[in-house]
Design a protein around this motif. Structure first.
Motif, PDB file in Angstrom:
ATOM      1  N   UNK A  77       0.838  -1.195   0.000  1.00 25.90           N
ATOM      2  CA  UNK A  77       0.000   0.000   0.000  1.00 25.90           C
ATOM      3  C   UNK A  77       0.876   1.250   0.000  1.00 25.90           C
ATOM      4  N   UNK A  78       1.895   1.255   0.845  1.00 25.69           N
ATOM      5  CA  UNK A  78       2.801   2.405   0.914  1.00 25.69           C
ATOM      6  C   UNK A  78       3.489   2.642  -0.419  1.00 25.69           C
ATOM      7  N   UNK A  79       3.905   1.582  -1.088  1.00 26.32           N
ATOM      8  CA  UNK A  79       4.599   1.714  -2.372  1.00 26.32           C
ATOM      9  C   UNK A  79       3.673   2.273  -3.443  1.00 26.32           C
ATOM     10  N   UNK A  80       2.439   1.776  -3.488  1.00 25.11           N
ATOM     11  CA  UNK A  80       1.477   2.284  -4.472  1.00 25.11           C
ATOM     12  C   UNK A  80       1.273   3.783  -4.274  1.00 25.11           C
ATOM     13  N   UNK A  81       1.079   4.187  -3.037  1.00 23.33           N
ATOM     14  CA  UNK A  81       0.857   5.607  -2.759  1.00 23.33           C
ATOM     15  C   UNK A  81       2.118   6.433  -2.999  1.00 23.33           C
ATOM     16  N   UNK A  82       3.272   5.921  -2.595  1.00 27.43           N
ATOM     17  CA  UNK A  82       4.536   6.641  -2.813  1.00 27.43           C
ATOM     18  C   UNK A  82       4.805   6.829  -4.296  1.00 27.43           C
ATOM     19  N   UNK A  83       4.500   5.825  -5.103  1.00 33.13           N
ATOM     20  CA  UNK A  83       4.690   5.935  -6.553  1.00 33.13           C
ATOM     21  C   UNK A  83       3.790   6.998  -7.173  1.00 33.13           C
ATOM     22  N   UNK A  84       2.790   7.437  -6.413  1.00 29.29           N
ATOM     23  CA  UNK A  84       1.896   8.496  -6.859  1.00 29.29           C
ATOM     24  C   UNK A  84       2.081   9.772  -6.032  1.00 29.29           C
ATOM     25  N   UNK A  85       3.245   9.885  -5.391  1.00 30.98           N
ATOM     26  CA  UNK A  85       3.634  11.085  -4.621  1.00 30.98           C
ATOM     27  C   UNK A  85       2.694  11.393  -3.456  1.00 30.98           C
ATOM     28  N   UNK A 106      -6.325  12.387   0.322  1.00 31.49           N
ATOM     29  CA  UNK A 106      -7.069  11.215   0.773  1.00 31.49           C
ATOM     30  C   UNK A 106      -7.927  10.597  -0.335  1.00 31.49           C
ATOM     31  N   UNK A 107      -8.791  11.370  -0.949  1.00 33.11           N
ATOM     32  CA  UNK A 107      -9.695  10.813  -1.959  1.00 33.11           C
ATOM     33  C   UNK A 107      -8.908  10.265  -3.148  1.00 33.11           C
ATOM     34  N   UNK A 108      -7.916  11.011  -3.596  1.00 32.30           N
ATOM     35  CA  UNK A 108      -7.102  10.539  -4.722  1.00 32.30           C
ATOM     36  C   UNK A 108      -6.370   9.253  -4.339  1.00 32.30           C
ATOM     37  N   UNK A 109      -5.855   9.184  -3.112  1.00 35.39           N
ATOM     38  CA  UNK A 109      -5.174   7.978  -2.650  1.00 35.39           C
ATOM     39  C   UNK A 109      -6.089   6.765  -2.645  1.00 35.39           C
ATOM     40  N   UNK A 110      -7.326   6.956  -2.184  1.00 37.97           N
ATOM     41  CA  UNK A 110      -8.291   5.849  -2.197  1.00 37.97           C
ATOM     42  C   UNK A 110      -8.617   5.410  -3.616  1.00 37.97           C
ATOM     43  N   UNK A 111      -8.762   6.374  -4.518  1.00 33.89           N
ATOM     44  CA  UNK A 111      -9.037   6.044  -5.916  1.00 33.89           C
ATOM     45  C   UNK A 111      -7.880   5.264  -6.538  1.00 33.89           C
ATOM     46  N   UNK A 112      -6.661   5.648  -6.210  1.00 32.25           N
ATOM     47  CA  UNK A 112      -5.482   4.940  -6.719  1.00 32.25           C
ATOM     48  C   UNK A 112      -5.452   3.511  -6.192  1.00 32.25           C
ATOM     49  N   UNK A 113      -5.735   3.355  -4.896  1.00 36.10           N
ATOM     50  CA  UNK A 113      -5.747   2.007  -4.323  1.00 36.10           C
ATOM     51  C   UNK A 113      -6.871   1.161  -4.907  1.00 36.10           C
ATOM     52  N   UNK A 114      -8.010   1.781  -5.156  1.00 37.37           N
ATOM     53  CA  UNK A 114      -9.113   1.042  -5.770  1.00 37.37           C
ATOM     54  C   UNK A 114      -8.740   0.579  -7.173  1.00 37.37           C
TER      55      UNK A 114
END
Length: 122
Positions: A77-85, A106-114
């Motif tokens: 999860x951390x890597x996915x979010x870090x790769x998206x700054x 927050x919202x953008x992070x959730x969308x990326x994880x989804x």
């Protein structure tokens, strides 16, 4: 894997001591080292003896009880979010992990994880 949104604003704090911390609140994470006493709590619950604080955090938890033998859940999860700054602040409990992101991400992070295959639940 399911990610459960937590509908509160959070603050990350450094406190003088824990005497004014509301331990009966829904979310309260304490950390103590030889250098500091830290607290993560709902923003409306920040105690008056706070030395420093950083407001504007939102959180989610990895849903379910995570076995200690599971490897790499938080790091993925951390890597996915870090790769998206998107930076995170993580808190682990006996059962699971909690991930905090700044409100503006927050919202953008959730969308990326989804989009990466995680199920987001309210």
């Amino acid at each position: 894997m399911e990610i459960k949104k937590i509908p509160h604003d959070f603050s990350v704090c450094q406190v003088k001591d824990y005497s004014l911390v509301n331990l009966e609140t829904e979310y309260c994470f304490l950390g103590k080292t030889d250098e500091e006493k830290s607290l993560v709590c709902i923003t409306s619950e920040v105690p008056s003896n706070t030395l420093r604080r950083d407001d504007g955090w939102r959180a989610f938890r990895i849903q379910g009880v995570l076995d200690f033998s599971l490897i790499g859940i938080l790091s993925k999860i951390a890597a996915i979010l870090a790769n998206n700054s998107i930076s995170i602040f993580a808190v682990s409990t006996y059962n699971t992990d909690y991930v905090l992101m700044k409100r503006e991400n927050y919202q953008r992070g959730l969308e990326i994880l989804e989009s990466a295959g995680y199920d987001i639940i309210d």
